[in-house]
Write an enzyme that holds these catalytic residues in place. Structure first.
Site, short mmCIF file in Angstrom:
data_model
loop_
_atom_site.label_atom_id
_atom_site.label_comp_id
_atom_site.label_asym_id
_atom_site.label_seq_id
_atom_site.Cartn_x
_atom_site.Cartn_y
_atom_site.Cartn_z
CB SER A 17 15.25 28.97 10.92
OG SER A 17 14.73 29.18 9.64
CB SER A 19 13.27 31.09 7.07
OG SER A 19 13.08 29.86 6.42
CE LYS A 68 6.49 22.60 7.13
NZ LYS A 68 7.21 21.97 6.03
CG ASP A 104 7.01 22.66 2.23
OD1 ASP A 104 7.91 23.52 2.15
OD2 ASP A 104 6.61 22.19 3.31
CB ALA A 129 4.81 7.81 4.33
N GLY A 130 6.02 11.09 5.45
CA GLY A 130 5.73 12.13 6.44
C GLY A 130 5.17 13.38 5.78
N GLY A 131 5.33 14.52 6.46
CA GLY A 131 4.77 15.78 5.97
C GLY A 131 5.36 16.22 4.63
N GLY A 247 18.32 19.58 -0.95
CA GLY A 247 17.10 20.28 -0.56
C GLY A 247 17.18 21.80 -0.60
P1 NAP Z 1 8.33 13.76 9.21
O1 NAP Z 1 6.93 14.14 8.90
O2 NAP Z 1 8.76 13.60 10.62
O3 NAP Z 1 8.62 12.36 8.42
C1 NAP Z 1 9.84 11.70 8.60
C2 NAP Z 1 9.95 10.53 7.62
O4 NAP Z 1 11.26 9.95 7.77
C3 NAP Z 1 8.95 9.39 7.86
O5 NAP Z 1 8.62 8.80 6.62
C4 NAP Z 1 9.77 8.43 8.72
O6 NAP Z 1 9.35 7.08 8.61
C5 NAP Z 1 11.12 8.57 8.09
N1 NAP Z 1 12.19 8.18 9.01
C6 NAP Z 1 12.60 8.83 10.12
N2 NAP Z 1 13.63 8.16 10.71
C7 NAP Z 1 13.85 7.06 9.96
C8 NAP Z 1 14.79 5.98 10.03
N3 NAP Z 1 15.69 5.90 11.01
N4 NAP Z 1 14.76 5.04 9.06
C9 NAP Z 1 13.86 5.12 8.04
N5 NAP Z 1 12.96 6.10 7.91
C10 NAP Z 1 12.95 7.07 8.86
O7 NAP Z 1 9.37 14.80 8.58
P2 NAP Z 1 9.15 15.75 7.30
O8 NAP Z 1 8.61 17.05 7.72
O9 NAP Z 1 8.43 14.96 6.25
O10 NAP Z 1 10.67 16.01 6.84
C11 NAP Z 1 11.43 14.97 6.27
C12 NAP Z 1 12.73 15.53 5.71
O11 NAP Z 1 12.46 16.46 4.65
C13 NAP Z 1 13.58 16.30 6.74
O12 NAP Z 1 14.91 15.95 6.55
C14 NAP Z 1 13.36 17.75 6.38
O13 NAP Z 1 14.47 18.56 6.71
C15 NAP Z 1 13.19 17.66 4.87
N6 NAP Z 1 12.42 18.80 4.33
C16 NAP Z 1 13.07 19.63 3.47
C17 NAP Z 1 12.38 20.70 2.92
C18 NAP Z 1 13.10 21.61 1.97
O14 NAP Z 1 12.61 22.72 1.73
N7 NAP Z 1 14.22 21.19 1.42
C19 NAP Z 1 11.03 20.94 3.25
C20 NAP Z 1 10.39 20.04 4.13
C21 NAP Z 1 11.12 18.97 4.68
P3 NAP Z 1 8.30 6.44 9.67
O15 NAP Z 1 6.92 6.79 9.16
O16 NAP Z 1 8.58 4.98 9.61
O17 NAP Z 1 8.58 7.05 11.02
#
Ligand code: NAP
Length: 287
Positions: A17, A19, A68, A104, A129-131, A247
């Site tokens: 990380s 951070s 989280k 966030d 539609a994740g976190g 990001g």
């Molecule tokens: P998460 O809760 O695991 O959600 C993952 C999302 O990606 C879901 O919508 C999932 O769809 C989709 N997904 C995963 N694999 C896929 C595939 N092969 N094809 C299509 N869709 C797919 O993860 P998260 O915490 O939301 O994080 C998501 C991204 O945001 C990560 O890359 C993370 O590094 C980034 N992020 C960045 C920051 C920042 O500060 N820049 C902060 C938070 C997160 P399904 O529902 O169909 O599984």
């Protein structure tokens, strides 16, 4: 000499990380006596780790994947943002009571402001539609944007739109209508993890959340991914002449807002940005 306070990142795994580098640079620049360390906490150990956060020498913590949401019931109170999003990324220790917050959402808006984009009335397509999508959706609806959510598992996009419907105009969009919605939008956001790994570099389509040619006509394209700094989606958007943001600004601003929550001081954002950029410039950017 004031007592040094501890700050932690609860993660699993926590290895690479950025951070700690960013927050320790902020503490040093502000003369704030705190030390930020990554702490690898397996899911079964989360309760014990959160108990440690109540000790007087602890100022607070960040929480990341996979904790989280799991951390919510272990805290004493939540801010309205953390409650609405249903996830916590920042905990502060207030005399033994733990408050959960979510920076966030605010970090995303502060990053978006750097591009000059104005959310009120804007048409947004949110992929995922994740976190992270939950925080972004909370931020955008609170800022007056109109949002359509698309997700690989379509039912989750429908559910998310329903859950946030009282916060503003949000609907889901299926794969058939998606190209038209994307073409017409003012802002396209990738909050899926597609594009994060280079392991699947062989098959370009696995690295992009959208098929080739599906792009806004003239909107801004934001990818929440910062590793790699230029995803295939952003590469294609740039080639189409569109403005893009990765990001990293969100990562920096969520950290800056957490710093202010813990210390009560304005965050040295330029110092934090320089610290993060030095990590990426050195190529030491796996997580
Ligand atoms: P998460 O809760 O695991 O959600 C993952 C999302 O990606 C879901 O919508 C999932 O769809 C989709 N997904 C995963 N694999 C896929 C595939 N092969 N094809 C299509 N869709 C797919 O993860 P998260 O915490 O939301 O994080 C998501 C991204 O945001 C990560 O890359 C993370 O590094 C980034 N992020 C960045 C920051 C920042 O500060 N820049 C902060 C938070 C997160 P399904 O529902 O169909 O599984």
């Amino acid at each position: 000499m004031p007592q040094q306070r501890e700050l932690f990142l609860l993660a699993w795994p926590a290895g690479h990380s950025v951070s700690p580098i960013m927050q320790n640079a902020a503490c040093a620049a502000s003369g704030f006596p705190a030390r930020y360390s990554a702490w690898e906490v397996a899911p079964a150990e989360l309760g014990a780790a959160v108990r440690r956060l109540r000790d007087p020498d602890v100022l607070g913590a960040n929480v990341t994947i996979p904790h989280k949401q799991a951390v919510l019931p272990l805290l004493d109170e939540l801010t309205p943002a953390a409650h609405a999003i249903g996830a916590v990324n920042t905990i502060s220790n207030r005399s033994g009571r733990l408050q959960g917050d979510n920076t966030d959402a605010g970090g995303f808006l502060a990053a978006l402001a750097e591009t000059g984009f104005s959310p009120p009335g804007a048409q947004v397509v949110l992929l995922g539609a994740g976190g992270a999508a939950r925080a972004v959706l909370h931020a955008l609806l609170g800022s007056g944007a109109i949002v359509r959510v698309a997700n690989r598992t379509a039912g989750k996009a429908v559910q998310l739109a329903e859950e946030f419907s009282s916060a503003g105009p949000v609907s889901s969009v299926g794969s058939e209508e998606l190209p038209v919605a994307v073409a017409a939008c003012d802002l396209l956001i990738n909050s899926t993890s597609v594009g994060m790994t280079v392991a699947d570099a062989e098959d370009a389509e696995l690295r992009s959340p959208l098929p080739v040619g599906v792009m806004p006509r003239q909107g801004l394209v934001v990818d929440l991914i910062y590793r790699p700094p230029l995803t295939l989606l952003l590469e294609r958007a740039k080639a189409a002449g569109l403005p893009v943001q990765n990001g990293l600004p969100m990562l920096i601003h969520q950290g800056a807002q957490a710093f202010t929550i813990w210390t009560g001081r304005p965050a040295p954002v330029a110092v934090m940005r320089a610290a993060v950029e030095s990590v990426f410039a050195a190529g030491n950017c796996r997580e």
